[in-house]
Design a protein around this motif. Structure first.
Motif, mmCIF file in Angstrom:
data_model
loop_
_atom_site.group_PDB
_atom_site.id
_atom_site.type_symbol
_atom_site.label_atom_id
_atom_site.label_comp_id
_atom_site.label_asym_id
_atom_site.label_seq_id
_atom_site.Cartn_x
_atom_site.Cartn_y
_atom_site.Cartn_z
ATOM 1 N N GLU A 54 0.695 -1.238 0.102
ATOM 2 C CA GLU A 54 -0.159 -0.210 0.160
ATOM 3 C C GLU A 54 0.881 1.078 0.027
ATOM 4 O OE1 GLU A 54 -2.992 2.274 2.469
ATOM 5 O OE2 GLU A 54 -2.957 0.148 3.004
ATOM 6 N N ASP A 55 1.379 1.645 -0.906
ATOM 7 C CA ASP A 55 1.813 3.170 -1.118
ATOM 8 C C ASP A 55 1.475 4.284 -0.729
ATOM 9 O OD1 ASP A 55 4.484 4.244 -1.987
ATOM 10 O OD2 ASP A 55 3.786 4.700 -4.080
ATOM 11 N N GLY A 56 1.861 5.151 -0.359
ATOM 12 C CA GLY A 56 1.528 6.620 -0.194
ATOM 13 C C GLY A 56 0.806 6.625 1.729
ATOM 14 N N GLN A 57 1.476 5.372 2.292
ATOM 15 C CA GLN A 57 0.794 5.416 3.552
ATOM 16 C C GLN A 57 1.242 6.797 4.131
ATOM 17 O OE1 GLN A 57 0.582 1.684 5.626
ATOM 18 N NE2 GLN A 57 1.595 1.104 3.488
ATOM 19 N N THR A 58 0.535 7.347 5.133
ATOM 20 C CA THR A 58 1.089 8.433 6.145
ATOM 21 C C THR A 58 2.126 6.959 7.533
ATOM 22 O OG1 THR A 58 -0.607 7.276 8.609
ATOM 23 C CG2 THR A 58 -0.808 9.497 6.505
ATOM 24 N N LEU A 59 2.937 7.992 8.416
ATOM 25 C CA LEU A 59 3.898 7.620 8.946
ATOM 26 C C LEU A 59 3.224 6.764 10.370
ATOM 27 C CD1 LEU A 59 6.509 10.349 9.408
ATOM 28 C CD2 LEU A 59 6.678 8.498 8.189
ATOM 29 N N ALA A 60 1.977 7.021 10.305
ATOM 30 C CA ALA A 60 1.285 6.904 12.361
ATOM 31 C C ALA A 60 0.619 5.148 11.179
ATOM 32 C CB ALA A 60 -0.121 7.857 12.052
ATOM 33 N N SER A 61 -0.008 5.026 10.181
ATOM 34 C CA SER A 61 0.017 3.985 9.445
ATOM 35 C C SER A 61 0.646 2.654 9.593
ATOM 36 C CB SER A 61 -1.178 3.691 8.342
ATOM 37 O OG SER A 61 -0.171 4.425 7.253
ATOM 38 N N LEU A 62 2.137 3.479 8.366
ATOM 39 C CA LEU A 62 3.050 2.693 8.698
ATOM 40 C C LEU A 62 4.132 1.607 10.390
ATOM 41 C CD1 LEU A 62 5.334 4.268 6.080
ATOM 42 C CD2 LEU A 62 4.908 2.507 5.342
ATOM 43 N N SER A 63 3.712 2.768 11.189
ATOM 44 C CA SER A 63 4.206 2.389 13.173
ATOM 45 C C SER A 63 2.906 1.526 12.983
ATOM 46 C CB SER A 63 3.947 3.610 13.751
ATOM 47 O OG SER A 63 4.897 3.418 14.662
ATOM 48 N N SER A 65 1.423 -0.578 11.466
ATOM 49 C CA SER A 65 1.533 -1.989 10.693
ATOM 50 C C SER A 65 2.529 -2.421 11.038
ATOM 51 C CB SER A 65 1.488 -1.889 9.140
ATOM 52 O OG SER A 65 2.173 -1.081 8.800
ATOM 53 N N MET A 66 4.092 -1.665 10.850
ATOM 54 C CA MET A 66 4.972 -2.602 11.728
ATOM 55 C C MET A 66 5.300 -2.876 12.146
ATOM 56 S SD MET A 66 8.109 -0.037 8.381
ATOM 57 C CE MET A 66 9.024 -0.935 9.648
ATOM 58 N N LEU A 67 4.399 -2.816 13.963
ATOM 59 C CA LEU A 67 4.899 -2.792 14.631
ATOM 60 C C LEU A 67 6.094 -1.715 15.555
ATOM 61 C CD1 LEU A 67 3.578 -6.216 15.171
ATOM 62 C CD2 LEU A 67 1.730 -4.193 15.531
ATOM 63 N N VAL A 68 5.892 -1.189 15.186
ATOM 64 C CA VAL A 68 7.248 0.107 15.626
ATOM 65 C C VAL A 68 6.717 1.692 16.466
ATOM 66 C CG1 VAL A 68 8.789 -1.359 14.111
ATOM 67 C CG2 VAL A 68 8.251 0.625 13.484
ATOM 68 N N THR A 69 7.668 2.209 16.942
ATOM 69 C CA THR A 69 7.514 3.387 17.591
ATOM 70 C C THR A 69 7.374 4.285 16.134
ATOM 71 O OG1 THR A 69 9.394 4.211 18.474
ATOM 72 C CG2 THR A 69 7.972 3.217 19.434
ATOM 73 N N ALA A 70 6.961 5.542 16.289
ATOM 74 C CA ALA A 70 6.986 6.466 15.699
ATOM 75 C C ALA A 70 7.665 7.365 15.264
ATOM 76 C CB ALA A 70 5.818 7.992 16.033
ATOM 77 N N GLY A 71 8.383 7.442 16.233
ATOM 78 C CA GLY A 71 10.244 8.155 16.265
ATOM 79 C C GLY A 71 10.949 6.571 15.665
ATOM 80 N N ASN A 72 11.105 5.332 15.852
ATOM 81 C CA ASN A 72 11.259 4.233 15.221
ATOM 82 C C ASN A 72 11.058 4.775 13.366
ATOM 83 O OD1 ASN A 72 13.182 3.569 17.270
ATOM 84 N ND2 ASN A 72 11.125 1.592 17.476
ATOM 85 N N ILE A 73 9.745 4.664 13.220
ATOM 86 C CA ILE A 73 9.562 4.514 11.844
ATOM 87 C C ILE A 73 10.192 5.904 11.474
ATOM 88 C CG2 ILE A 73 7.674 5.590 11.731
ATOM 89 C CD1 ILE A 73 7.889 2.863 9.463
ATOM 90 N N THR A 74 10.171 6.709 12.196
ATOM 91 C CA THR A 74 10.693 8.202 11.249
ATOM 92 C C THR A 74 12.106 8.196 11.145
ATOM 93 O OG1 THR A 74 9.540 9.290 12.721
ATOM 94 C CG2 THR A 74 11.146 10.754 11.934
ATOM 95 N N GLY A 75 12.667 7.975 11.548
ATOM 96 C CA GLY A 75 14.257 7.152 11.417
ATOM 97 C C GLY A 75 14.411 6.659 10.163
ATOM 98 N N LEU A 76 14.188 5.251 10.588
ATOM 99 C CA LEU A 76 14.298 4.825 8.897
ATOM 100 C C LEU A 76 12.929 5.123 7.729
ATOM 101 C CD1 LEU A 76 14.351 2.018 8.139
ATOM 102 C CD2 LEU A 76 11.641 1.008 8.785
ATOM 103 N N VAL A 77 12.337 6.161 7.910
ATOM 104 C CA VAL A 77 11.447 6.936 6.793
ATOM 105 C C VAL A 77 12.730 7.698 5.689
ATOM 106 C CG1 VAL A 77 10.653 7.811 5.742
ATOM 107 C CG2 VAL A 77 9.217 5.872 6.910
#
Length: 181
Positions: A54-63, A65-77
């Motif tokens: 699902e392309d075009g997800q928000t950081l919150a939806s990625l967080s 679905s990936m079961l990680v914190t918002a901080g982790n997803i921000t750094g990863l992105v």
């Protein structure tokens, strides 16, 4: 069919199964990580995989679905964007939100990694017949459904915070709709 407590000197069958699941997961994850890490980390593979689905997800939806914190997803992105694999675009419906999109370079990187991943996973399960694999999937699906039951809806995160489960989210939505006139 529930697991009975083990008697003295015996191990509870459910605990024994859990220990086996963890052992298999640990070895399999290490093998997959070894294969992928020449190209990318496992978290990056997970990010790209989520965006392929699902392309075009928000950081919150990625967080979520990936079961990680918002901080982790921000750094990863941030790191994936720096490397040209993804890009952030403003959400056309919400000026405060950003959506993450795969770039053509990201799609190619994922396709290469996915082939290696699929080959390794196939090798990991090569000792099982097609029928055994189908049975394993059915059994694991049954366990997964149990995990979504009402008695487990108050799941806690690693820091003790309550984590939203589908049931809790539905209860919150019902409560909000009942409050609205």
């Amino acid at each position: 069919m529930s697991a009975k407590p083990a008697g003295k000197g015996e191990q509870n069958p459910a605990v024994r199964a859990w220990v086996r699941i963890l052992a298999v997961q640990k070895v399999a994850l290490a093998a997959i990580r070894d294969d992928l890490e020449a190209e990318m980390t496992l978290p990056r593979f997970d990010l790209l995989s989520n965006l392929v689905r699902e392309d075009g997800q928000t950081l919150a939806s990625l967080s979520r679905s990936m079961l990680v914190t918002a901080g982790n997803i921000t750094g990863l992105v941030d790191r994936a964007a720096r490397d040209g694999l993804v890009e952030r675009r403003a959400d056309p419906n919400d000026r405060r939100a950003w959506r993450v999109h795969l770039t053509p370079k990201g799609q190619l990187a994922f396709q290469r990694a996915e082939r290696r991943h699929a080959a390794r996973v196939s090798k990991l399960f090569s000792a099982l017949s097609a029928n055994e694999l189908a049975s394993l999937v059915r059994v694991l699906d049954k366990v997964r459904l149990t995990l979504r039951g009402p008695e487990l809806s108050a799941v806690r995160g690693p820091r003790g915070e309550a984590r939203r489960t589908p049931e809790r989210g539905a209860r919150r939505a019902r409560a909000r709709s009942e409050e609205d006139p």
